[in-house]
Design an enzyme around this catalytic site. Structure first.
Site, PDB file in Angstrom:
ATOM      1  N   ARG A   1      58.524  76.207  77.227  1.00 60.22           N
ATOM      2  CA  ARG A   1      57.648  75.238  76.223  1.00 60.22           C
ATOM      3  C   ARG A   1      56.601  76.156  75.664  1.00 60.22           C
ATOM      4  O   ARG A   1      56.312  75.684  74.401  1.00 60.22           O
ATOM      5  CB  ARG A   1      56.997  74.289  77.169  1.00 60.22           C
ATOM      6  CG  ARG A   1      58.111  73.073  77.426  1.00 60.22           C
ATOM      7  CD  ARG A   1      57.544  72.021  78.156  1.00 60.22           C
ATOM      8  NE  ARG A   1      57.770  71.974  79.534  1.00 60.22           N
ATOM      9  CZ  ARG A   1      57.337  71.189  80.442  1.00 60.22           C
ATOM     10  NH1 ARG A   1      56.476  70.241  79.948  1.00 60.22           N
ATOM     11  NH2 ARG A   1      57.411  71.095  81.650  1.00 60.22           N
TER      12      ARG A   1
ATOM     13  N   CYS B   1      46.786  72.609  87.746  1.00 61.21           N
ATOM     14  CA  CYS B   1      47.138  72.265  89.103  1.00 61.21           C
ATOM     15  C   CYS B   1      46.083  72.015  89.909  1.00 61.21           C
ATOM     16  O   CYS B   1      46.123  71.500  91.191  1.00 61.21           O
ATOM     17  CB  CYS B   1      48.157  73.204  89.780  1.00 61.21           C
ATOM     18  SG  CYS B   1      47.276  74.618  90.032  1.00 61.21           S
TER      19      CYS B   1
ATOM     20  N   SER C   1      56.367  72.550  89.191  1.00 57.84           N
ATOM     21  CA  SER C   1      56.336  71.046  89.957  1.00 57.84           C
ATOM     22  C   SER C   1      56.825  71.065  91.212  1.00 57.84           C
ATOM     23  O   SER C   1      57.868  71.837  91.546  1.00 57.84           O
ATOM     24  CB  SER C   1      56.981  70.070  89.047  1.00 57.84           C
ATOM     25  OG  SER C   1      58.207  70.421  88.909  1.00 57.84           O
TER      26      SER C   1
HETATM   27  P1  NAD Z   1      58.315  72.571  86.063  1.00 63.70           P
HETATM   28  O1  NAD Z   1      58.651  72.558  87.412  1.00 63.70           O
HETATM   29  O2  NAD Z   1      58.952  71.473  85.045  1.00 63.70           O
HETATM   30  O3  NAD Z   1      58.632  74.089  85.402  1.00 63.70           O
HETATM   31  C1  NAD Z   1      58.525  75.440  86.252  1.00 63.70           C
HETATM   32  C2  NAD Z   1      59.474  76.270  85.726  1.00 63.70           C
HETATM   33  O4  NAD Z   1      60.670  76.110  86.204  1.00 63.70           O
HETATM   34  C3  NAD Z   1      59.670  76.313  84.221  1.00 63.70           C
HETATM   35  O5  NAD Z   1      59.995  77.835  84.183  1.00 63.70           O
HETATM   36  C4  NAD Z   1      61.154  75.902  83.892  1.00 63.70           C
HETATM   37  O6  NAD Z   1      61.789  76.282  82.983  1.00 63.70           O
HETATM   38  C5  NAD Z   1      61.610  75.844  85.556  1.00 63.70           C
HETATM   39  N1  NAD Z   1      62.452  74.643  85.592  1.00 63.70           N
HETATM   40  C6  NAD Z   1      62.424  73.592  85.336  1.00 63.70           C
HETATM   41  N2  NAD Z   1      63.242  72.687  85.670  1.00 63.70           N
HETATM   42  C7  NAD Z   1      64.199  73.242  86.353  1.00 63.70           C
HETATM   43  C8  NAD Z   1      65.345  72.965  87.016  1.00 63.70           C
HETATM   44  N3  NAD Z   1      66.022  71.935  86.968  1.00 63.70           N
HETATM   45  N4  NAD Z   1      65.956  74.032  87.581  1.00 63.70           N
HETATM   46  C9  NAD Z   1      65.471  75.282  87.643  1.00 63.70           C
HETATM   47  N5  NAD Z   1      64.307  75.656  87.050  1.00 63.70           N
HETATM   48  C10 NAD Z   1      63.705  74.695  86.457  1.00 63.70           C
HETATM   49  O7  NAD Z   1      56.711  72.792  85.839  1.00 63.70           O
HETATM   50  P2  NAD Z   1      55.798  72.599  84.416  1.00 63.70           P
HETATM   51  O8  NAD Z   1      55.872  71.165  83.998  1.00 63.70           O
HETATM   52  O9  NAD Z   1      56.343  73.815  83.551  1.00 63.70           O
HETATM   53  O10 NAD Z   1      54.271  72.974  85.019  1.00 63.70           O
HETATM   54  C11 NAD Z   1      53.438  71.821  85.346  1.00 63.70           C
HETATM   55  C12 NAD Z   1      53.614  71.920  87.103  1.00 63.70           C
HETATM   56  O11 NAD Z   1      53.312  73.078  87.613  1.00 63.70           O
HETATM   57  C13 NAD Z   1      52.778  70.682  87.646  1.00 63.70           C
HETATM   58  O12 NAD Z   1      53.196  70.079  88.677  1.00 63.70           O
HETATM   59  C14 NAD Z   1      51.534  71.718  88.159  1.00 63.70           C
HETATM   60  O13 NAD Z   1      50.866  71.074  89.410  1.00 63.70           O
HETATM   61  C15 NAD Z   1      52.369  72.693  88.713  1.00 63.70           C
HETATM   62  N6  NAD Z   1      51.625  74.044  88.899  1.00 63.70           N
HETATM   63  C16 NAD Z   1      51.361  74.479  90.060  1.00 63.70           C
HETATM   64  C17 NAD Z   1      50.386  75.602  90.291  1.00 63.70           C
HETATM   65  C18 NAD Z   1      50.099  76.049  91.618  1.00 63.70           C
HETATM   66  O14 NAD Z   1      49.518  76.798  91.697  1.00 63.70           O
HETATM   67  N7  NAD Z   1      50.151  75.190  92.677  1.00 63.70           N
HETATM   68  C19 NAD Z   1      49.974  76.269  89.319  1.00 63.70           C
HETATM   69  C20 NAD Z   1      50.164  75.798  87.716  1.00 63.70           C
HETATM   70  C21 NAD Z   1      51.209  74.556  87.738  1.00 63.70           C
END
Ligand code: NAD
Length: 513
Positions: free
Chosen positions: A191, A295, A240
Site C-alpha cells: 500500500r 499498533c 495484523s
Molecule cells: P496486514 O497484516 O494486512 O499486512 C502486513 C503484511 O502482510 C503486508 O506486507 C502484507 O502484504 C502481508 N499480507 C497481507 N495479507 C497476507 C496474506 N493473506 N498472506 C501473506 N501475507 C499477507 O497489516 P497492515 O494492515 O499492513 O498493518 C496494520 C496491522 O499491523 C495492524 O493490525 C497493526 O496493529 C499491526 N501492527 C503491529 C505492530 C506491532 O509491533 N505489533 C506494529 C505495526 C503494525
C-alpha cells in the site's frame, strides 16, 4: 533529490511512476501483476507497484544467498560503519523520505519525521554491532580448558512489514539482521512501498554491498515463497494478528525461526487522582495521532469512577473541537486521512456498529469535509462513551480515529478487563499514586506498559513486543532481542594440553568433580 525509487529512473518504459524491486543492488521490474498505489489525501491512484512472482523471488533469494559468504566474513566493525553512514544519509534525505510516506500513507509530515527518527535510532543501535556481537568467554572452564559462546549469522533472513510505519518497521528489522552478518529480503506493504525502496538505495550509497539487502514488492504470493523456501532461515513479521498467526505457523512448519508481531487494542487506565488535563492532552495524541493507525495507539480509556470519565470526556470534547483534519502535507493539520478507501469504509462501519451496540457517540467525525480534497479518505475524530466489553467496538482493533471510554469502579476491575482481552501489546496508567502504578506495572498482562506515558514504545536499545495474541514467537523486535533473533549461538570448548602431557582414558561424563 538524492535519487528516486521509481523504475523510470532505471530506464524502463512505465507510464506512471512505477515501483518494482531492488535486487542485487539494482531497481528492476518483475512480476506480471501490479496494483495501484493511492494518495489517500486525494483518493487518486498516482503510482503502480509491481507484485513479485516466483521468478522475481528466485532472483532475490539467489542474490541474497550469493552475497552471504563475503558479507558474513566482513568484520562487524566494517558492517557497523555502513550503518553510521546510513544514519547520516537518512538524516540528509529526511524531507524526501517523509514526503513519500505522507503521499502514500497519509500521515502528517511531522508524524512521518517522528517515525523516521525512531527508525534512525534503530540504525544507530545497529552501528554498535561489534559491541553487541562480542559473545561470552570463560577461561579455565576446566583444567586448561577455555569455553566461549559466539553468535553466528543465520544466512538469508526476511522481513514482511505493515503499511502503518513504512520507514520505521523495516528499520526495526534489516539493519540488525545485516550487522549480525545476514543477508535480508524485505517485503514492504504494497500500500505504501516507495520509502522502503528509497531507504534501500541509501543503504547501497552508504556502502552496503549489492545483494545484502533486497527489497521485493508483492503480496501473499511473495510472502508464501519467503515462508516456504528452504534457503530462508528466519522471518520477522509485523502486521495484523490473523496474518501474524499464519506467518508464524507456516514459517515454523517449514523449519524457520519466526517472530510475528500482530495487532493490538491498547487500554489507558485513568485513576481518580490523575492529572486530568495532562491525561486529556496525552490521550489526544495517543488516540488520534496518525489517524489511530498505530499498533501502540490507545483507542480505549478505562476511567475509574464516573467523575473521572465525565472529566475526561469534557476535556477531550474541548480538545477535539480544536483539531484540524486535512492533507498531511499541510503543517497546520493535526490528522491526515486513513490509508485506503476500503479501510476508511471499515472504520466508518465500526462507528455504526458501536452506535447499534448501544455505546454513546459523543463526538461524530463521520461528516468531516476537507475542501479541495473531496476524494480523500478523511474521517474526523470520533469519541464514544459507555463502551463495554463484549461489544465489537471494544473487542476488535479498529485502527482509526475512534476513541471509546469504558466506565469501571476500581483499578482491579480495569486490570481484569485488560487481562481478559486477546491482545496485550501496550497499556498505560495515569495516576499520581506510586503504589497503584507499581501494582499495575507488576501485574498487568501486557508487554509494554506506561506510567503517565501514553505510548510506551521502547527506545531502540530495549526491545519491542507485546504479549498474548500481539506477538507470536519468543523474541521481541529490535534492541537486544534482535541480536539473539538474527544469530545462533555456538559454544566452543577448547583445550591446548602442554607438550608431553598425556591424557588418561576417561569414561565418566566430563564434569568439574
Ligand atoms: P496486514 O497484516 O494486512 O499486512 C502486513 C503484511 O502482510 C503486508 O506486507 C502484507 O502484504 C502481508 N499480507 C497481507 N495479507 C497476507 C496474506 N493473506 N498472506 C501473506 N501475507 C499477507 O497489516 P497492515 O494492515 O499492513 O498493518 C496494520 C496491522 O499491523 C495492524 O493490525 C497493526 O496493529 C499491526 N501492527 C503491529 C505492530 C506491532 O509491533 N505489533 C506494529 C505495526 C503494525
Amino acid at each position: 533529490m538524492y535519487n528516486d525509487p521509481f523504475l523510470q529512473s532505471a530506464g524502463t518504459s512505465a507510464t506512471v511512476p512505477t515501483l518494482g524491486h531492488l535486487i542485487n543492488g539494482k531497481l528492476v521490474a518483475g512480476g506480471s501483476r501490479s496494483q495501484d498505489v493511492f494518495n489517500p489525501a486525494t483518493g487518486k491512484a498516482e503510482k503502480r507497484v509491481l507484485l513479485a512472482d516466483a521468478v522475481t523471488m528466485e532472483q532475490a533469494i539467489a542474490s541474497a544467498q550469493a552475497a552471504y559468504p563475503a558479507w558474513r566474513a566482513t568484520p562487524p566493525l566494517k558492517r557497523a560503519r555502513v550503518m553510521s553512514k546510513l544514519k547520516q544519509l537518512l538524516e540528509e534525505n529526511a524531507d524526501q523520505i517523509c514526503a513519500l510516506v505522507t503521499a502514500e500513507h497519509g500521515k502528517v509530515l511531522a508524524d512521518a519525521l517522528g517515525e523516521l527518527q525512531r527508525g534512525i535510532e534503530n540504525v544507530e543501535y545497529a552501528s554498535y554491532a561489534p559491541e553487541l556481537l562480542k559473545g561470552e568467554h570463560s577461561k579455565n572452564a576446566g583444567p586448561s580448558v577455555d569455553s566461549w559462546s559466539e553468535f553466528q549469522a543465520l544466512g538469508v533472513t526476511a522481513g514482511i512489514t505493515p503499511f502503518n510505519f513504512p520507514v520505521m518497521v523495516p528499520l526495526w528489522m534489516w539493519p540488525m539482521a545485516v550487522v549480525c552478518g545476514n543477508c535480508f529480503i524485505l517485503k514492504p506493504s504494497e500500500r505504501d512501498p516507495s520509502s522502503a525502496l528509497l531507504v534501500a538505495q541509501l543503504a547501497l550509497a552508504a556502502g552496503l554491498p549489492p545483494g545484502v539487502l533486497n527489497v521485493v514488492n508483492g503480496d501473499k504470493e511473495a510472502v508464501d515463497i519467503l515462508l516456504t523456501d528452504k534457503r530462508v532461515a528466519a522471518v520477522s513479521f509485523v502486521g495484523s494478528t490473523p496474518i501474524a498467526e499464519y506467518v508464524y505457523a507456516t514459517g515454523c512448519a517449514h523449519g524457520k525461526r519466526v517472530q510475528a508481531l500482530g495487532g493490538a487494542k491498547n487500554h489507558a487506565v485513568v485513576m481518580p487522582d490523575a492529572d486530568i488535563p495532562n491525561a486529556v492532552n496525552a490521550m489526544m495524541g495517543a488516540a488520534y495521532g496518525s489517524c489511530g493507525e498505530r499498533c501502540m495507539a490507545v483507542p480505549l480509556i478505562v476511567a475509574v469512577g464516573d467523575k473521572t470519565a465525565d472529566a475526561m470526556i469534557a476535556g477531550l470534547k474541548v480538545e477535539i473541537a480544536k483539531m484540524k483534519v486535512g492533507p498531511g502535507t499541510d503543517a497546520s493539520n493535526d490528522m491526515g486521512p486513513l490509508v485506503t478507501k476500503p479501510h476508511f469504509e471499515k472504520v466508518k462501519g465500526y462507528v455504526e456498529q458501536g452506535i447499534k451496540e448501544g455505546a454513546k457517540l459523543v463526538v461524530d467525525g463521520r461528516h468531516v469535509k476537507v475542501p479541495g480534497h473531496e476524494g480523500g479518505y478523511f474521517l474526523g475524530p470520533c469519541l464514544f462513551d459507555n463502551v463495554k466489553p463484549g461489544m465489537v467496538t471494544y473487542q476488535e482493533e479498529i485502527f482509526g480515529p475512534v476513541l471509546g471510554v469504558v466506565r469501571v469502579k476500581t483499578l482491579q476491575e480495569a486490570m481484569a478487563m485488560i487481562d481478559a482481552h486477546e491482545y496485550g501489546n501496550g497499556t498505560c496508567i495515569f495516576t499520581r499514586d506510586g503504589e497503584a502504578a507499581r501494582f499495575f506495572t507488576d501485574n498487568i498482562l501486557v508487554g509494554m506498559v506506561g506510567v503517565n506515558v501514553p505510548l510506551p514504545v521502547p527506545v531502540a536499545y530495549h526491545s519491542f513486543g507485546g504479549w498474548k495474541r500481539s506477538l507470536f514467537g519468543d523474541l521481541s523486535a529490535y534492541g537486544p532481542d534482535a541480536v539473539r533473533f538474527y544469530t545462533k549461538r555456538k559454544t566452543i570448548t577448547q583445550r591446548w594440553p602442554s607438550a608431553g602431557v598425556r591424557d588418561g582414558t576417561v569414561f565418566s561424563f566430563p564434569s568439574s568433580r
